[in-house]
Design a protein around this motif. Structure first.
Motif, PDB file in Angstrom:
ATOM      1  N   PHE A  66       0.821  -1.209   0.000  1.00 36.24           N
ATOM      2  CA  PHE A  66       0.000   0.000   0.000  1.00 36.24           C
ATOM      3  C   PHE A  66       0.859   1.265   0.000  1.00 36.24           C
ATOM      4  O   PHE A  66       0.500   2.265  -0.604  1.00 36.24           O
ATOM      5  CB  PHE A  66      -0.986   0.007   1.170  1.00 36.24           C
ATOM      6  N   ASP A  69       1.725   1.886  -3.609  1.00 34.65           N
ATOM      7  CA  ASP A  69       0.575   1.982  -4.527  1.00 34.65           C
ATOM      8  C   ASP A  69       0.227   0.705  -5.290  1.00 34.65           C
ATOM      9  O   ASP A  69      -0.324   0.784  -6.380  1.00 34.65           O
ATOM     10  CB  ASP A  69       0.768   3.126  -5.525  1.00 34.65           C
ATOM     11  N   ASN A  70       0.546  -0.456  -4.772  1.00 32.69           N
ATOM     12  CA  ASN A  70       0.079  -1.684  -5.417  1.00 32.69           C
ATOM     13  C   ASN A  70      -0.550  -2.633  -4.389  1.00 32.69           C
ATOM     14  O   ASN A  70      -0.460  -3.841  -4.498  1.00 32.69           O
ATOM     15  CB  ASN A  70       1.194  -2.370  -6.219  1.00 32.69           C
ATOM     16  N   GLU A  72      -3.731  -3.124  -3.866  1.00 30.39           N
ATOM     17  CA  GLU A  72      -4.943  -3.802  -4.349  1.00 30.39           C
ATOM     18  C   GLU A  72      -4.645  -5.245  -4.765  1.00 30.39           C
ATOM     19  O   GLU A  72      -5.446  -6.144  -4.534  1.00 30.39           O
ATOM     20  CB  GLU A  72      -5.561  -3.030  -5.515  1.00 30.39           C
ATOM     21  N   GLU A  73      -3.493  -5.460  -5.358  1.00 25.56           N
ATOM     22  CA  GLU A  73      -3.098  -6.818  -5.777  1.00 25.56           C
ATOM     23  C   GLU A  73      -2.930  -7.726  -4.560  1.00 25.56           C
ATOM     24  O   GLU A  73      -3.361  -8.880  -4.575  1.00 25.56           O
ATOM     25  CB  GLU A  73      -1.791  -6.736  -6.566  1.00 25.56           C
ATOM     26  N   LYS A  74      -2.325  -7.197  -3.529  1.00 25.24           N
ATOM     27  CA  LYS A  74      -2.125  -7.985  -2.305  1.00 25.24           C
ATOM     28  C   LYS A  74      -3.452  -8.299  -1.627  1.00 25.24           C
ATOM     29  O   LYS A  74      -3.642  -9.393  -1.092  1.00 25.24           O
ATOM     30  CB  LYS A  74      -1.191  -7.251  -1.329  1.00 25.24           C
ATOM     31  N   VAL A  75      -4.372  -7.349  -1.651  1.00 23.54           N
ATOM     32  CA  VAL A  75      -5.702  -7.585  -1.080  1.00 23.54           C
ATOM     33  C   VAL A  75      -6.402  -8.697  -1.857  1.00 23.54           C
ATOM     34  O   VAL A  75      -7.022  -9.589  -1.269  1.00 23.54           O
ATOM     35  CB  VAL A  75      -6.546  -6.288  -1.073  1.00 23.54           C
ATOM     36  N   ALA A  76      -6.277  -8.686  -3.179  1.00 24.75           N
ATOM     37  CA  ALA A  76      -6.879  -9.735  -4.011  1.00 24.75           C
ATOM     38  C   ALA A  76      -6.307 -11.105  -3.653  1.00 24.75           C
ATOM     39  O   ALA A  76      -7.042 -12.103  -3.605  1.00 24.75           O
ATOM     40  CB  ALA A  76      -6.665  -9.431  -5.489  1.00 24.75           C
TER      41      ALA A  76
END
Length: 87
Positions: A66, A69-70, A72-76
Motif C-alpha cells: 500500500f 501503490d500496489n 490492491e493486488e495484495k488484497v486480491a
C-alpha cells in the motif's frame, strides 16, 4: 527469524510430528476414532500456522504494498486465500 515466524515453524513441526504419528497409528491398525481425533488436532495446528503466516503477510507485505501503490493486488491475494479457507 522473528518470534512470529519461530512460533509458526514450531506449529508446523508439531503438526508434522502428529502426522507421522497418525501414519504409524494407521499402520498399527489403531482405533479409527483415535486416529480421527489426531487428524483433527493436526488440522487445527495447520490452520493456526496458516493464520500466523497470513497475519505476518498482512502486517508486512500488504502494508508495504500500500505504501508503494500496489496494495490492491495484495488484497486480491488475501481474498483468494480466504475464499479457499472458507470452502
Amino acid at each position: 527469524m522473528n518470534e512470529q515466524k519461530m512460533r509458526t515453524l514450531m506449529s508446523l513441526k508439531t503438526a508434522k510430528g502428529q502426522i507421522d504419528g497418525i501414519i504409524k497409528m494407521l499402520e498399527e491398525g489403531r482405533y479409527c476414532v483415535d486416529i480421527s481425533n489426531q487428524i483433527i488436532a493436526a488440522q487445527s495446528l495447520l490452520k493456526k500456522a496458516n493464520l500466523m503466516i497470513l497475519k505476518q503477510h498482512m502486517n508486512h507485505c500488504v502494508k508495504d504494498a500500500f505504501k508503494h501503490d500496489n496494495g490492491e493486488e495484495k488484497v486480491a491475494e488475501i481474498i483468494d486465500i480466504l475464499s479457499k479457507i472458507t470452502k
